[in-house]
Design a protein around this motif. Structure first.
Motif, short mmCIF file in Angstrom:
data_model
loop_
_atom_site.label_atom_id
_atom_site.label_comp_id
_atom_site.label_asym_id
_atom_site.label_seq_id
_atom_site.Cartn_x
_atom_site.Cartn_y
_atom_site.Cartn_z
N ALA A 50 -11.85 4.50 -7.31
CA ALA A 50 -10.32 4.96 -6.93
C ALA A 50 -10.04 4.33 -5.41
O ALA A 50 -8.99 3.86 -5.41
N GLU A 51 -10.83 4.55 -4.40
CA GLU A 51 -10.93 4.18 -3.10
C GLU A 51 -10.68 2.68 -3.04
O GLU A 51 -10.20 2.11 -2.41
N MET A 58 -3.89 -2.25 -1.32
CA MET A 58 -3.14 -2.31 0.22
C MET A 58 -3.52 -3.96 0.61
O MET A 58 -2.60 -4.72 1.32
N PHE A 59 -4.58 -4.63 0.41
CA PHE A 59 -5.07 -5.84 0.71
C PHE A 59 -4.09 -6.86 0.18
O PHE A 59 -3.66 -7.85 0.56
N MET A 60 -3.73 -6.74 -1.31
CA MET A 60 -2.93 -7.62 -1.93
C MET A 60 -1.49 -7.63 -1.45
O MET A 60 -0.87 -8.41 -1.50
N ASN A 61 -1.19 -6.28 -0.92
CA ASN A 61 0.47 -6.34 -0.40
C ASN A 61 0.50 -5.86 0.89
O ASN A 61 1.40 -5.75 1.69
N ASP A 66 2.51 -4.85 6.30
CA ASP A 66 2.57 -5.19 7.74
C ASP A 66 4.06 -5.15 8.14
O ASP A 66 4.63 -4.72 9.19
N LYS A 67 5.11 -5.59 7.36
CA LYS A 67 6.38 -5.78 7.64
C LYS A 67 7.07 -4.39 7.76
O LYS A 67 7.71 -4.14 8.60
#
Length: 82
Positions: A50-51, A58-61, A66-67
């Motif tokens: 799950a982690e 998070m990496f893909m988005n 960041d924005k």
């Protein structure tokens, strides 16, 4: 040990892969690009998976995250008091 194999190889040798998964992990590629990681399962690893999924998302988005958080930082301190 990690072995890089193709999706075709997985389809042809899935029984052998399943038999050896406790000794070898696999990165599965399609047209030279990594697509899947195959790891051995153990009881209790669900939280770790799950982690990993959360980190993957998070990496893909990361650009939109960041924005979003840059806008939050740029807006300054909140007047919220607890």
């Amino acid at each position: 040990m990690v072995t890089i194999i193709t999706t075709t190889h997985v389809q042809q040798k899935i029984g052998e892969i399943a038999k050896n998964i406790d000794k070898t992990s696999y990165i599965v590629t399609n047209k030279g690009e990594g697509k899947v990681v195959m790891l051995p399962y153990f009881h209790g690893c669900d939280e770790l998976i799950a982690e990993y999924i959360e980190d993957y998302e998070m990496f893909m988005n990361r650009k939109s995250l960041d924005k979003k958080y840059k806008q939050s930082v740029d807006s300054g301190k909140s007047d919220l008091v607890i």
